[in-house]
Write a protein that holds these residues in place. Structure first.
Motif, PDB file in Angstrom:
ATOM      1  N   ARG A 155      35.132  40.389  51.515  1.00 38.31           N
ATOM      2  CA  ARG A 155      35.812  41.079  52.628  1.00 38.31           C
ATOM      3  C   ARG A 155      35.823  42.583  52.445  1.00 38.31           C
ATOM      4  O   ARG A 155      36.101  43.326  53.373  1.00 38.31           O
ATOM      5  N   ALA A 156      35.555  43.036  51.225  1.00 39.52           N
ATOM      6  CA  ALA A 156      35.493  44.477  50.975  1.00 39.52           C
ATOM      7  C   ALA A 156      34.053  44.973  51.032  1.00 39.52           C
ATOM      8  O   ALA A 156      33.792  46.139  50.734  1.00 39.52           O
ATOM      9  N   GLY A 157      33.118  44.083  51.396  1.00 36.70           N
ATOM     10  CA  GLY A 157      31.734  44.524  51.588  1.00 36.70           C
ATOM     11  C   GLY A 157      30.808  44.251  50.418  1.00 36.70           C
ATOM     12  O   GLY A 157      29.667  44.711  50.428  1.00 36.70           O
ATOM     13  N   ALA A 158      31.275  43.513  49.388  1.00 38.92           N
ATOM     14  CA  ALA A 158      30.402  43.225  48.241  1.00 38.92           C
ATOM     15  C   ALA A 158      29.534  42.016  48.569  1.00 38.92           C
ATOM     16  O   ALA A 158      30.056  40.914  48.733  1.00 38.92           O
ATOM     17  N   THR A 159      28.225  42.226  48.678  1.00 40.56           N
ATOM     18  CA  THR A 159      27.349  41.104  49.032  1.00 40.56           C
ATOM     19  C   THR A 159      26.877  40.343  47.790  1.00 40.56           C
ATOM     20  O   THR A 159      26.421  39.222  47.899  1.00 40.56           O
ATOM     21  N   LEU A 160      26.990  40.961  46.612  1.00 37.89           N
ATOM     22  CA  LEU A 160      26.714  40.258  45.355  1.00 37.89           C
ATOM     23  C   LEU A 160      28.011  40.216  44.560  1.00 37.89           C
ATOM     24  O   LEU A 160      28.726  41.220  44.473  1.00 37.89           O
ATOM     25  N   SER A 161      28.340  39.058  43.979  1.00 33.33           N
ATOM     26  CA  SER A 161      29.641  38.939  43.316  1.00 33.33           C
ATOM     27  C   SER A 161      29.631  39.511  41.891  1.00 33.33           C
ATOM     28  O   SER A 161      30.676  39.850  41.354  1.00 33.33           O
ATOM     29  N   HIS A 162      28.474  39.643  41.282  1.00 31.11           N
ATOM     30  CA  HIS A 162      28.384  40.200  39.925  1.00 31.11           C
ATOM     31  C   HIS A 162      28.920  41.642  39.942  1.00 31.11           C
ATOM     32  O   HIS A 162      28.466  42.462  40.732  1.00 31.11           O
ATOM     33  N   SER A 163      29.862  41.914  39.042  1.00 28.78           N
ATOM     34  CA  SER A 163      30.626  43.177  39.101  1.00 28.78           C
ATOM     35  C   SER A 163      29.736  44.418  39.035  1.00 28.78           C
ATOM     36  O   SER A 163      28.964  44.589  38.093  1.00 28.78           O
ATOM     37  N   HIS A 164      29.860  45.269  40.049  1.00 28.45           N
ATOM     38  CA  HIS A 164      29.047  46.491  40.080  1.00 28.45           C
ATOM     39  C   HIS A 164      29.754  47.568  40.894  1.00 28.45           C
ATOM     40  O   HIS A 164      30.610  47.273  41.723  1.00 28.45           O
ATOM     41  N   SER A 165      29.406  48.812  40.623  1.00 26.46           N
ATOM     42  CA  SER A 165      29.847  49.924  41.460  1.00 26.46           C
ATOM     43  C   SER A 165      28.596  50.618  42.005  1.00 26.46           C
ATOM     44  O   SER A 165      27.471  50.261  41.632  1.00 26.46           O
ATOM     45  N   GLN A 166      28.787  51.570  42.916  1.00 21.97           N
ATOM     46  CA  GLN A 166      27.647  52.219  43.566  1.00 21.97           C
ATOM     47  C   GLN A 166      27.847  53.730  43.590  1.00 21.97           C
ATOM     48  O   GLN A 166      28.972  54.215  43.626  1.00 21.97           O
ATOM     49  N   LEU A 167      26.730  54.427  43.556  1.00 23.34           N
ATOM     50  CA  LEU A 167      26.762  55.885  43.633  1.00 23.34           C
ATOM     51  C   LEU A 167      25.774  56.301  44.715  1.00 23.34           C
ATOM     52  O   LEU A 167      24.592  55.941  44.644  1.00 23.34           O
ATOM     53  N   ILE A 168      26.263  57.012  45.724  1.00 21.87           N
ATOM     54  CA  ILE A 168      25.394  57.510  46.787  1.00 21.87           C
ATOM     55  C   ILE A 168      25.468  59.030  46.787  1.00 21.87           C
ATOM     56  O   ILE A 168      26.560  59.605  46.853  1.00 21.87           O
ATOM     57  N   ALA A 169      24.308  59.665  46.671  1.00 24.94           N
ATOM     58  CA  ALA A 169      24.236  61.128  46.767  1.00 24.94           C
ATOM     59  C   ALA A 169      23.800  61.479  48.178  1.00 24.94           C
ATOM     60  O   ALA A 169      22.841  60.898  48.688  1.00 24.94           O
ATOM     61  N   ARG A 263      47.380  44.824  37.482  1.00 25.18           N
ATOM     62  CA  ARG A 263      48.602  44.666  38.295  1.00 25.18           C
ATOM     63  C   ARG A 263      48.266  44.180  39.701  1.00 25.18           C
ATOM     64  O   ARG A 263      48.940  43.301  40.260  1.00 25.18           O
ATOM     65  N   LEU A 264      47.241  44.784  40.272  1.00 27.60           N
ATOM     66  CA  LEU A 264      46.836  44.405  41.627  1.00 27.60           C
ATOM     67  C   LEU A 264      46.436  42.932  41.666  1.00 27.60           C
ATOM     68  O   LEU A 264      46.831  42.183  42.562  1.00 27.60           O
ATOM     69  N   LYS A 265      45.676  42.526  40.667  1.00 26.58           N
ATOM     70  CA  LYS A 265      45.230  41.143  40.593  1.00 26.58           C
ATOM     71  C   LYS A 265      46.413  40.195  40.406  1.00 26.58           C
ATOM     72  O   LYS A 265      46.475  39.129  41.010  1.00 26.58           O
ATOM     73  N   GLY A 266      47.380  40.630  39.580  1.00 27.84           N
ATOM     74  CA  GLY A 266      48.556  39.809  39.320  1.00 27.84           C
ATOM     75  C   GLY A 266      49.408  39.602  40.558  1.00 27.84           C
ATOM     76  O   GLY A 266      49.819  38.483  40.877  1.00 27.84           O
ATOM     77  N   VAL A 267      49.657  40.673  41.306  1.00 26.45           N
ATOM     78  CA  VAL A 267      50.562  40.586  42.458  1.00 26.45           C
ATOM     79  C   VAL A 267      49.881  39.937  43.658  1.00 26.45           C
ATOM     80  O   VAL A 267      50.488  39.168  44.393  1.00 26.45           O
ATOM     81  N   LEU A 268      48.617  40.247  43.868  1.00 22.48           N
ATOM     82  CA  LEU A 268      47.945  39.810  45.103  1.00 22.48           C
ATOM     83  C   LEU A 268      46.848  38.769  44.861  1.00 22.48           C
ATOM     84  O   LEU A 268      46.089  38.463  45.772  1.00 22.48           O
ATOM     85  N   LYS A 269      46.774  38.222  43.630  1.00 15.53           N
ATOM     86  CA  LYS A 269      45.821  37.141  43.321  1.00 15.53           C
ATOM     87  C   LYS A 269      44.385  37.559  43.610  1.00 15.53           C
ATOM     88  O   LYS A 269      43.700  36.967  44.454  1.00 15.53           O
ATOM     89  N   ASP A 270      43.943  38.593  42.899  1.00 16.39           N
ATOM     90  CA  ASP A 270      42.557  39.054  42.989  1.00 16.39           C
ATOM     91  C   ASP A 270      42.118  39.371  44.419  1.00 16.39           C
ATOM     92  O   ASP A 270      41.176  38.760  44.943  1.00 16.39           O
ATOM     93  N   PRO A 271      42.765  40.332  45.057  1.00 17.16           N
ATOM     94  CA  PRO A 271      42.414  40.666  46.440  1.00 17.16           C
ATOM     95  C   PRO A 271      41.080  41.409  46.506  1.00 17.16           C
ATOM     96  O   PRO A 271      40.666  42.041  45.535  1.00 17.16           O
ATOM     97  N   PRO A 272      40.390  41.348  47.665  1.00 13.32           N
ATOM     98  CA  PRO A 272      39.253  42.241  47.868  1.00 13.32           C
ATOM     99  C   PRO A 272      39.755  43.683  47.892  1.00 13.32           C
ATOM    100  O   PRO A 272      40.880  43.935  48.343  1.00 13.32           O
ATOM    101  N   TYR A 273      38.981  44.601  47.358  1.00 14.35           N
ATOM    102  CA  TYR A 273      39.399  46.006  47.408  1.00 14.35           C
ATOM    103  C   TYR A 273      38.185  46.921  47.395  1.00 14.35           C
ATOM    104  O   TYR A 273      37.081  46.511  47.011  1.00 14.35           O
ATOM    105  N   VAL A 307      41.949  50.938  47.926  1.00 13.32           N
ATOM    106  CA  VAL A 307      42.470  50.283  49.135  1.00 13.32           C
ATOM    107  C   VAL A 307      42.221  48.783  49.047  1.00 13.32           C
ATOM    108  O   VAL A 307      41.067  48.353  49.137  1.00 13.32           O
ATOM    109  N   PRO A 308      43.278  47.960  48.857  1.00 17.93           N
ATOM    110  CA  PRO A 308      43.071  46.517  48.970  1.00 17.93           C
ATOM    111  C   PRO A 308      42.746  46.175  50.424  1.00 17.93           C
ATOM    112  O   PRO A 308      43.289  46.815  51.337  1.00 17.93           O
ATOM    113  N   ARG A 309      41.889  45.190  50.645  1.00 20.17           N
ATOM    114  CA  ARG A 309      41.463  44.867  52.013  1.00 20.17           C
ATOM    115  C   ARG A 309      42.209  43.635  52.498  1.00 20.17           C
ATOM    116  O   ARG A 309      41.670  42.542  52.555  1.00 20.17           O
ATOM    117  N   LEU A 310      43.484  43.852  52.844  1.00 23.28           N
ATOM    118  CA  LEU A 310      44.368  42.750  53.203  1.00 23.28           C
ATOM    119  C   LEU A 310      44.543  42.613  54.697  1.00 23.28           C
ATOM    120  O   LEU A 310      44.832  41.542  55.206  1.00 23.28           O
TER     121      LEU A 310
END
Lengths: 341, 341
Positions: A155-169, A263-273, A307-310
């Protein structure tokens, strides 16, 4: 080649990136998370991605297993590295070629661990990869700004679940950054102080929105949060440029990031963000003009916005730029302070 | 009482509307469409909603069946009608009470017909309800702007499936409208022409992005579309204020709207969407200052903006204000021109 198009009424740029080739039928079915039997970000599949640009690699040759963090160009980039901008007019509009860089930082070889589950030492390796890529991309004088972000969850736009970040110049300063930089500049010019430093002082005194304070960092909910459980991670010590942090500072930041994500994962059960690193644009002495950003060391203050995507962004938000947030930032901070994780 | 809070760094207002009372557990489960056995917007359930403000009602007493269009206050409003603004400072921030109006326009008594399925005569009744509510709310001098919008489909933020639109009156000019008004003003001051009229002329000459041209309206995809299949409906004749349209003009607009919604439904199989009516803010002679908007009849041009909700807004968009659009507006217009519906 994608295009950057300027809307003279909305006063914004849009990247029209049709290389990804969407037709109406592509939108008919709700996209499903891509759970391939063979994930291109896992060990052994290094040849299924473009060749690596950077790796934290204790062992083995490039593009083989043995890495801890790996950076590759995006296989389906929104912007392309080759070519010239060719900025031009078109009727009332403006247009330029979609020149830029789009890189993927694979944060761990382990398919099943998210950033929150990595150890502080492992997160520090991710932060070092970010820093290395910022410093390298600054050598390309076509790029005016670098956006480092992470999409976690479908829901946060990650099309692959394997943990990654992105850098756009990107070849211009994006609107959100431009506004922030302008406000910081104006505050500094009138008060000779950093507006972020003022804001952090006020929030630490108030305490109502502070989630966790560390020796050199603070995690808090913003007073005018647009979304429920929105978070900011600020360094308490003034600094305009993430890329200038030392290894020791990255290590401390990793501890604060792990705490925030846990903390975010604990309170919101691993929300999209989504989170975004806000840092100063590179200096641009090449333009032959006085460097407008040369005093940024005084007036800008790097930080991370999460931003959590709730909730959905609906017609009202889109049409007005106003957001309606059903959770007070004070309540959100209280829940996160008491999180068990 | 909800609050409007000002972020001095982002330069935007946020409505913190905690009356809706969200706790962390409210966000844990994906919300489902509310398909009640008894829909409050259907005939016979008029007593399950607040009392009606307006109705197109050929027969029967208020708050009973027999209506064709019905307007009620939102049971869970983001802003409340009672009270004073009480604008005040708080540290670096600003805050005011969440004063406003939040109304629901129930577009048909038929639970199973969307706006695209109504006849032009029925849509005209909806447009008359919008006009009536605009004109009435202008009598309340606390309101600086009215936002008329529709959320269609769960992914676009519609929590009830029975076809309805919404009208929110706010105590300040929202950022998106303020930018648009400022650009129109600047263009008029330098050229003595309306920028929208210039833009419509250019697009009609080019034709590449025109979906359908009527005698007095045009439907097109914007050159710098942020989203796939984004649409604009413009009146070809200059006019700043939707609320000043005659019955005949509303009838023509209804035909153009039905065509636009029908094509969208045909090509994308009833996608979720948001549309927003952009019109001039009410005049404000009450402020005792020269009326800043008194020349709007020359420089603003009302119109409708529609955004299908096909793609996710991810970290990059949120962090930069840039949008990446995978469908060229020219391709989208071609598909919509050839739509069967």
């Amino acid at each position: 080649m994608s295009e950057l198009r300027w809307d003279p009424l909305k006063q914004h740029w849009v990247i029209i990136a049709t290389d990804r080739g969407r037709r109406p039928r592509d939108f008919l079915v709700e996209p499903e998370p891509t759970e391939m039997t063979s994930c291109p970000f896992c060990y052994g599949n290094e040849d299924k991605t473009p060749r690596e640009i950077y790796a934290a690699r204790p062992a083995g040759p490039p593009n083989s297993p043995g890495w801890k963090v790996r950076v590759i160009p995006n296989k389906y980039p929104a912007l392309r590295i080759e070519g010239e901008l060719n900025s031009r007019g078109y009727g009332l509009y403006d247009v330029m070629n979609g020149i830029g860089a789009h890189e993927i930082i694979i944060e761990t070889p382990d398919h099943n661990r998210g950033l929150a589950e990595l150890t502080p030492a492992e997160i520090t390796e991710v932060l070092k990869a970010w820093r290395a890529r910022f410093l390298d991309l600054r050598n390309d004088t076509r790029f005016r700004y670098m956006v480092l972000f992470k999409n976690h969850g479908l829901r946060a736009g990650a099309t692959l679940s394997h943990s990654h970040s992105q850098l756009i110049a990107v070849p211009l300063i994006p609107p959100v950054a431009a506004t922030e930089l302008r406000i910081c500049r104006e505050h500094f010019e009138s008060k000779e102080r950093c507006i972020f430093c003022d804001l952090i002082d006020f929030e630490l005194q108030s305490g109502e929105r502070v989630v966790r304070e560390f020796a050199n960092h603070v995690v808090m909910t913003p007073y005018a949060s647009c979304f429920p459980f929105e978070l900011r991670l600020y360094p308490k010590r003034h600094g305009h440029d993430f890329a200038l942090l030392s290894d020791g500072e990255l290590g401390e930041l990793a501890v604060a990031m792990k705490d925030m994500l846990g903390r975010l994962k604990g309170v919101l059960k691993d929300p999209p963000y989504n989170f975004i690193l806000h840092t100063a644009p590179p200096r641009q002495p090449r333009l032959g003009k006085p460097d407008y950003w040369s005093s940024l060391e005084y007036d800008y203050h790097w930080h991370i916005e999460l931003v959590p995507r709730l909730t959905q962004i609906a017609g009202f938000e889109w049409g007005t730029g106003f957001h309606i947030n059903p959770t007070s930032p004070e309540d959100a901070a209280a829940f996160l302070r008491e999180a068990e994780f």
